[in-house]
Design a protein around this motif. Structure first.
Motif, PDB file in Angstrom:
ATOM      1  N   THR A 229       0.832  -1.195   0.000  1.00  0.00           N
ATOM      2  CA  THR A 229       0.000   0.000   0.000  1.00  0.00           C
ATOM      3  C   THR A 229       0.868   1.247   0.000  1.00  0.00           C
ATOM      4  O   THR A 229       1.979   1.238   0.546  1.00  0.00           O
TER       5      THR A 229
ATOM      6  N   TRP B 202      -5.079   1.993  10.967  1.00  0.00           N
ATOM      7  CA  TRP B 202      -5.480   0.917  10.065  1.00  0.00           C
ATOM      8  C   TRP B 202      -6.544   0.036  10.724  1.00  0.00           C
ATOM      9  O   TRP B 202      -7.555  -0.295  10.112  1.00  0.00           O
TER      10      TRP B 202
ATOM     11  N   GLU C 292      -7.899   0.495   3.323  1.00  0.00           N
ATOM     12  CA  GLU C 292      -6.999   1.282   2.476  1.00  0.00           C
ATOM     13  C   GLU C 292      -7.765   2.397   1.777  1.00  0.00           C
ATOM     14  O   GLU C 292      -7.315   3.541   1.716  1.00  0.00           O
TER      15      GLU C 292
END
Length: 176
Positions: A52, A61, A166
């Motif tokens: 990522t 996250w 993400e």
């Protein structure tokens, strides 16, 4: 006869590559997780990881993956089927009802347990990668049976958790 499910024991392994997301089950992710897990024994381990460009702390996250409170489906699975004791309300010490047991910038460990299983959700970041590792220790034979049914569903849904996180984090990093 003892119930076993494919990829339900340490030592079994499987890998899948979908849209840049890698799923590893069993032995291949053990060395990486032993130092971060709080479980004395590991009966089930899997790791979902991906490359990522999004830069965020492991806690950010994890929050993007699970939110502050479990949704209805998570509550049904975690609390209803696995009987995990989750925090009933939002707290700075929990994510989606799981207790934040340890946190550093590049990793976070969430913990929950029940009479059936003890579990860790570990999110790690670094070197342009993010990973979600699920660790379980069976406390009762029924835990093995219940997880044997849920594991394939988990392995199908976990990659989308990472991808969705993400996307959420990427949107928050875009300048207005």
């Amino acid at each position: 006869m003892r119930y076993t499910h494919p990829y339900n024991k340490i030592g079994d392994r499987a890998m899948a590559h979908r849209n840049g997301v890698v799923l590893i089950v069993g032995e291949d992710c053990l060395a990486q997780v032993r130092t971060l897990s709080s479980l004395a024994s590991l009966d089930y381990v899997d790791r979902v990881s991906m490359r990522t460009a999004v830069v965020a702390s492991a806690q950010d996250w994890a929050r993007a993956m699970f939110g502050d409170e479990p949704d209805l489906a998570e509550r049904a699975i975690w609390h209803g089927l696995l009987r995990l004791r989750l925090s009933p309300s939002r707290s700075r010490d929990t994510l989606a009802g799981w207790r934040i047991a340890a946190v550093e910038r590049d990793w976070i460990r969430l913990e929950a347990d029940s009479g059936l299983v003890s579990g860790n959700l570990i999110v790690t970041t670094g070197d342009g990668r993010v990973a979600l590792t699920t660790c379980l220790s069976y406390r009762h034979v029924a835990g093995r049976v219940v997880w044997g049914v849920l594991a394939p569903i988990h392995r199908t849904l976990a990659p989308s958790l990472v991808r969705t996180a993400e996307s959420r984090l990427g949107r928050s990093q875009v300048a207005p």
